[in-house]
Design a protein around this motif. Sequence first.
Motif, PDB file in Angstrom:
ATOM      1  N   ASN A  56      16.103 -50.760  23.107  1.00 51.24           N
ATOM      2  CA  ASN A  56      16.111 -49.423  22.519  1.00 51.24           C
ATOM      3  C   ASN A  56      17.354 -48.675  23.015  1.00 51.24           C
ATOM      4  O   ASN A  56      18.147 -49.220  23.770  1.00 51.24           O
ATOM      5  CB  ASN A  56      14.830 -48.654  22.899  1.00 51.24           C
ATOM      6  N   GLU A  57      17.502 -47.424  22.575  1.00 41.84           N
ATOM      7  CA  GLU A  57      18.674 -46.620  22.959  1.00 41.84           C
ATOM      8  C   GLU A  57      18.729 -46.419  24.478  1.00 41.84           C
ATOM      9  O   GLU A  57      19.795 -46.390  25.070  1.00 41.84           O
ATOM     10  CB  GLU A  57      18.624 -45.242  22.270  1.00 41.84           C
ATOM     11  N   PHE A  58      17.547 -46.303  25.094  1.00 39.36           N
ATOM     12  CA  PHE A  58      17.486 -46.094  26.546  1.00 39.36           C
ATOM     13  C   PHE A  58      18.081 -47.307  27.275  1.00 39.36           C
ATOM     14  O   PHE A  58      18.882 -47.176  28.202  1.00 39.36           O
ATOM     15  CB  PHE A  58      16.030 -45.861  26.989  1.00 39.36           C
ATOM     16  N   ALA A  59      17.686 -48.515  26.822  1.00 34.37           N
ATOM     17  CA  ALA A  59      18.200 -49.751  27.453  1.00 34.37           C
ATOM     18  C   ALA A  59      19.713 -49.847  27.283  1.00 34.37           C
ATOM     19  O   ALA A  59      20.427 -50.306  28.184  1.00 34.37           O
ATOM     20  CB  ALA A  59      17.505 -50.967  26.833  1.00 34.37           C
ATOM     21  N   LEU A  60      20.209 -49.384  26.132  1.00 39.05           N
ATOM     22  CA  LEU A  60      21.655 -49.400  25.866  1.00 39.05           C
ATOM     23  C   LEU A  60      22.378 -48.475  26.858  1.00 39.05           C
ATOM     24  O   LEU A  60      23.371 -48.875  27.482  1.00 39.05           O
ATOM     25  CB  LEU A  60      21.928 -48.963  24.411  1.00 39.05           C
ATOM     26  N   ARG A  61      21.847 -47.269  27.013  1.00 34.60           N
ATOM     27  CA  ARG A  61      22.498 -46.316  27.937  1.00 34.60           C
ATOM     28  C   ARG A  61      22.441 -46.815  29.394  1.00 34.60           C
ATOM     29  O   ARG A  61      23.421 -46.731  30.121  1.00 34.60           O
ATOM     30  CB  ARG A  61      21.822 -44.929  27.843  1.00 34.60           C
ATOM     31  N   TRP A  62      21.326 -47.380  29.773  1.00 35.12           N
ATOM     32  CA  TRP A  62      21.162 -47.901  31.129  1.00 35.12           C
ATOM     33  C   TRP A  62      22.193 -49.008  31.392  1.00 35.12           C
ATOM     34  O   TRP A  62      22.845 -49.060  32.422  1.00 35.12           O
ATOM     35  CB  TRP A  62      19.730 -48.445  31.279  1.00 35.12           C
ATOM     36  N   PHE A  63      22.342 -49.891  30.396  1.00 35.70           N
ATOM     37  CA  PHE A  63      23.291 -51.006  30.515  1.00 35.70           C
ATOM     38  C   PHE A  63      24.725 -50.471  30.645  1.00 35.70           C
ATOM     39  O   PHE A  63      25.509 -50.948  31.466  1.00 35.70           O
ATOM     40  CB  PHE A  63      23.175 -51.914  29.272  1.00 35.70           C
ATOM     41  N   GLN A  64      25.053 -49.471  29.833  1.00 36.82           N
ATOM     42  CA  GLN A  64      26.424 -48.935  29.875  1.00 36.82           C
ATOM     43  C   GLN A  64      26.729 -48.259  31.207  1.00 36.82           C
ATOM     44  O   GLN A  64      27.837 -48.366  31.719  1.00 36.82           O
ATOM     45  CB  GLN A  64      26.639 -47.958  28.708  1.00 36.82           C
ATOM     46  N   ASP A  65      25.727 -47.591  31.763  1.00 38.93           N
ATOM     47  CA  ASP A  65      25.928 -46.964  33.075  1.00 38.93           C
ATOM     48  C   ASP A  65      26.174 -48.023  34.152  1.00 38.93           C
ATOM     49  O   ASP A  65      27.021 -47.866  35.019  1.00 38.93           O
ATOM     50  CB  ASP A  65      24.682 -46.143  33.479  1.00 38.93           C
ATOM     51  N   LYS A  66      25.408 -49.125  34.076  1.00 40.51           N
ATOM     52  CA  LYS A  66      25.508 -50.178  35.096  1.00 40.51           C
ATOM     53  C   LYS A  66      26.761 -51.053  34.914  1.00 40.51           C
ATOM     54  O   LYS A  66      27.264 -51.629  35.861  1.00 40.51           O
ATOM     55  CB  LYS A  66      24.273 -51.096  35.032  1.00 40.51           C
ATOM     56  N   ASN A  67      27.219 -51.181  33.656  1.00 41.05           N
ATOM     57  CA  ASN A  67      28.357 -52.076  33.372  1.00 41.05           C
ATOM     58  C   ASN A  67      29.464 -51.345  32.604  1.00 41.05           C
ATOM     59  O   ASN A  67      29.728 -51.642  31.436  1.00 41.05           O
ATOM     60  CB  ASN A  67      27.893 -53.285  32.543  1.00 41.05           C
ATOM     61  N   PRO A  68      30.120 -50.387  33.255  1.00 39.33           N
ATOM     62  CA  PRO A  68      31.112 -49.570  32.540  1.00 39.33           C
ATOM     63  C   PRO A  68      32.309 -50.387  32.022  1.00 39.33           C
ATOM     64  O   PRO A  68      32.999 -49.965  31.089  1.00 39.33           O
ATOM     65  CB  PRO A  68      31.566 -48.553  33.596  1.00 39.33           C
ATOM     66  N   ASP A  69      32.542 -51.565  32.629  1.00 39.04           N
ATOM     67  CA  ASP A  69      33.704 -52.365  32.195  1.00 39.04           C
ATOM     68  C   ASP A  69      33.434 -53.160  30.914  1.00 39.04           C
ATOM     69  O   ASP A  69      34.355 -53.733  30.327  1.00 39.04           O
ATOM     70  CB  ASP A  69      34.143 -53.309  33.329  1.00 39.04           C
ATOM     71  N   VAL A  70      32.160 -53.235  30.482  1.00 34.89           N
ATOM     72  CA  VAL A  70      31.866 -53.953  29.225  1.00 34.89           C
ATOM     73  C   VAL A  70      31.991 -52.947  28.074  1.00 34.89           C
ATOM     74  O   VAL A  70      31.246 -51.975  27.984  1.00 34.89           O
ATOM     75  CB  VAL A  70      30.435 -54.566  29.237  1.00 34.89           C
ATOM     76  N   LYS A  71      32.978 -53.163  27.201  1.00 36.98           N
ATOM     77  CA  LYS A  71      33.232 -52.237  26.086  1.00 36.98           C
ATOM     78  C   LYS A  71      32.413 -52.670  24.875  1.00 36.98           C
ATOM     79  O   LYS A  71      32.541 -53.798  24.394  1.00 36.98           O
ATOM     80  CB  LYS A  71      34.723 -52.235  25.721  1.00 36.98           C
ATOM     81  N   LEU A  72      31.552 -51.748  24.386  1.00 37.02           N
ATOM     82  CA  LEU A  72      30.674 -52.054  23.247  1.00 37.02           C
ATOM     83  C   LEU A  72      31.061 -51.205  22.039  1.00 37.02           C
ATOM     84  O   LEU A  72      31.573 -50.102  22.196  1.00 37.02           O
ATOM     85  CB  LEU A  72      29.220 -51.752  23.619  1.00 37.02           C
ATOM     86  N   TYR A  73      30.816 -51.727  20.829  1.00 43.45           N
ATOM     87  CA  TYR A  73      31.061 -50.899  19.637  1.00 43.45           C
ATOM     88  C   TYR A  73      30.053 -51.220  18.533  1.00 43.45           C
ATOM     89  O   TYR A  73      29.417 -52.281  18.523  1.00 43.45           O
ATOM     90  CB  TYR A  73      32.499 -51.077  19.131  1.00 43.45           C
ATOM     91  N   ASN A  74      29.910 -50.280  17.607  1.00 38.15           N
ATOM     92  CA  ASN A  74      29.034 -50.431  16.442  1.00 38.15           C
ATOM     93  C   ASN A  74      29.938 -50.536  15.208  1.00 38.15           C
ATOM     94  O   ASN A  74      30.707 -49.619  14.937  1.00 38.15           O
ATOM     95  CB  ASN A  74      28.144 -49.178  16.356  1.00 38.15           C
ATOM     96  N   PRO A  75      29.881 -51.668  14.459  1.00 37.84           N
ATOM     97  CA  PRO A  75      30.807 -51.851  13.328  1.00 37.84           C
ATOM     98  C   PRO A  75      30.735 -50.719  12.293  1.00 37.84           C
ATOM     99  O   PRO A  75      31.711 -50.429  11.625  1.00 37.84           O
ATOM    100  CB  PRO A  75      30.380 -53.181  12.706  1.00 37.84           C
ATOM    101  N   MET A  76      29.568 -50.060  12.171  1.00 36.61           N
ATOM    102  CA  MET A  76      29.461 -48.982  11.180  1.00 36.61           C
ATOM    103  C   MET A  76      30.371 -47.806  11.519  1.00 36.61           C
ATOM    104  O   MET A  76      30.832 -47.093  10.644  1.00 36.61           O
ATOM    105  CB  MET A  76      28.015 -48.477  11.086  1.00 36.61           C
ATOM    106  N   ASP A  77      30.631 -47.611  12.825  1.00 34.03           N
ATOM    107  CA  ASP A  77      31.480 -46.480  13.222  1.00 34.03           C
ATOM    108  C   ASP A  77      32.901 -46.637  12.703  1.00 34.03           C
ATOM    109  O   ASP A  77      33.627 -45.669  12.527  1.00 34.03           O
ATOM    110  CB  ASP A  77      31.525 -46.341  14.753  1.00 34.03           C
ATOM    111  N   LEU A  78      33.297 -47.884  12.444  1.00 30.39           N
ATOM    112  CA  LEU A  78      34.669 -48.137  11.979  1.00 30.39           C
ATOM    113  C   LEU A  78      34.864 -47.627  10.559  1.00 30.39           C
ATOM    114  O   LEU A  78      35.976 -47.540  10.065  1.00 30.39           O
ATOM    115  CB  LEU A  78      34.986 -49.640  12.025  1.00 30.39           C
ATOM    116  N   HIS A  79      33.764 -47.317   9.860  1.00 25.72           N
ATOM    117  CA  HIS A  79      33.889 -46.931   8.445  1.00 25.72           C
ATOM    118  C   HIS A  79      33.550 -45.480   8.181  1.00 25.72           C
ATOM    119  O   HIS A  79      33.463 -45.064   7.053  1.00 25.72           O
ATOM    120  CB  HIS A  79      32.992 -47.829   7.584  1.00 25.72           C
ATOM    121  N   GLN A  80      33.295 -44.727   9.257  1.00 24.72           N
ATOM    122  CA  GLN A  80      32.906 -43.336   9.005  1.00 24.72           C
ATOM    123  C   GLN A  80      34.115 -42.519   8.604  1.00 24.72           C
ATOM    124  O   GLN A  80      35.197 -42.740   9.062  1.00 24.72           O
ATOM    125  CB  GLN A  80      32.266 -42.734  10.261  1.00 24.72           C
TER     126      GLN A  80
END
Length: 525
Positions: free
Chosen positions: A501-525
């Motif tokens: 869920n979104e919570f798990a995503l935020r937790w992961f990003q806090d713990k692993n700031p060096d892993v860069k994540l993206y959502n392909p839909m954002d590329l088309h906004q």
Amino acid sequence: MKNFKEEVLSRRTFAIISHPDAGKTTLTEKLLLFGGAIRDAGTVKAKKTGKFATSDWMEIEKQRGISVTSSVMQFDYHGTKVNILDTPGHQDFSEDTYRTLMAVDSAVMIVDSAKGIEDQTIKLFKVCRMRGIPIFTFINKLDRQGKTPLELLAELEEVLGIESYPMNWPIGMGKEFLGIYDRFYKRIEQFRVDETDRFISLNDDGEIEGEHPLKLSGLYDQTLEEIMLLNEAGNDFSAERVKEGSLTPVFFGSALTNFGVQTFLETYLQFAPTPQPRNSTAGEIDPLSEEFSGFIFKIQANMNPAHRDRIAFLRICSGKFERGMSVSLSRTGKPIKLSSSTQFMADDRSTVDEAVSGDIIGLYDTGTYQIGDTLVAGKEQFQYERLPQFTPELYVRVSAKNVMKQKSFHKGIQQLVQEGAIQLFKTLKTDDYLLGAVGQLQFEVFEHRMRNEYNAEVIMERLGSKVARWVENEDVNDNLSSSRSLLCVDRFDNKVFLFENEFALRWFQDKNPDVKLYNPMDLHQ
């Protein structure tokens, strides 16, 4: 062929967008009827008679009366070549619709007069706005009781934020529906009368001259008052604003009784744009330039149950297609000979020898093409804009029921995934196959097609909804994979995390700031 320029300028290519049940398939049928492409419109209601809507060809569509895949139909109307792309009405297939909207020059939005603007319409409308596509509105089902026309116009402006100009106006509705007052053609079109009495012309004051039974109806006077209000307080008509997508011409009618459809078609063809320039890595490509180019916006397997075939739908963006011509596939640089091609009338297909900018043709595909591929005939290589890829929301783990049928299971999965309706992921640690889709119905269609088209029964285990994020940096540690953040690869071997869920995503990003994540839909906004 007439001269190339005239041919291109005679093309009108549009998609019909609506919420399920607003009457999209019915309107498509009636337009084909006027174009002489079919002799007998089988409405969706006529299921028992075995007459199915021309544009619904897949077995599951016939059973459920929904359009699941976008089909393409072409017909001639008074010297104009019309290409209609019928889009799936069901929201689970919005990704297919989204891509189809990349291949058209305008859109026709159908609104159910009783329900007004619905969720799915809002989503699709936004895509049109994002691309600046001109939108024409057909308010349907006036032969039933619904919201008042003024309410519906207010909804267009408030919910969708687009100004409207009613080209015609209903006289009554439901059981009291008498016809439409046509502001554009300055006439009244009567409902359910003999063809000879259908039109009544209006004088310079916009009224019926002399005696006429319609003048005795209170509804006639009410309509004149509303027209006066529209003339004084409504928006002005501007062909320029229609072209840029900031004003929508509105038409009232009833697709089921075929009322107001011909008037709509004729007016639409006057104002709808001809094939438009497209953006590419080499700048804007002019549809009138002689060099052939186009892009694949859809791939469909097994359109003909008698042959295991697969068709790639190509929108021609410039130049002229000639069967047998050589082109190159920009993604690989490889030359391809386009020897087998087809044009569509739903289930009736004919080989096409020539086509020009604005046309949609089908190319028989043995696995060469991917959605979004650009084909170019000239020396200059370029790519058209990337097509959007939705981020799936629901996931299942999938395996073959019968171990002996692994081959057909793999073949089926590969082909159906290439169509782009579902996305395939493989878990890194366990090599499990996961499927992701925007909605549940896509899994049902997948299961149905695997069984009927590939003779492969599948076992699906629901994983529920997940939040997918692609990984930018390749050297991500496999040990970061857990049940709450599952590391997979997509079919192009890109790494993807599926978060609980979104919570798990935020937790992961806090713990692993060096892993860069993206959502392909954002590329088309």
